[in-house]
Design a protein around this motif. Structure first.
Motif: not given
Length: 55
Positions: A12-20, A40-48
């Motif tokens: 999950y990227g920022y869009r889905r985390i925001h939705q959840v 800041q937490a150094r996390i990111h969603g998968r691309t593609g």
């Protein structure tokens, strides 16, 4: 936010985390704030694609 990211298999990227956050927890926060906190937490969603395409 880290729990949501971990439960998603780190996809999950920022869009889905925001939705959840909004749908499941009723938290109202902007996309930009979620994106900033993820950075800041150094996390990111998968691309593609995260699933196999339909034949």
């Amino acid at each position: 936010m880290l729990t949501i990211h971990h439960e998603s298999g780190a996809s999950y990227g920022y869009r889905r985390i925001h939705q959840v956050l909004h749908d499941r927890y009723g938290v109202t926060v902007s996309h930009g704030t979620v994106e900033h906190l993820m950075r800041q937490a150094r996390i990111h969603g998968r691309t593609g694609r995260t699933a196999a395409p339909n034949p």
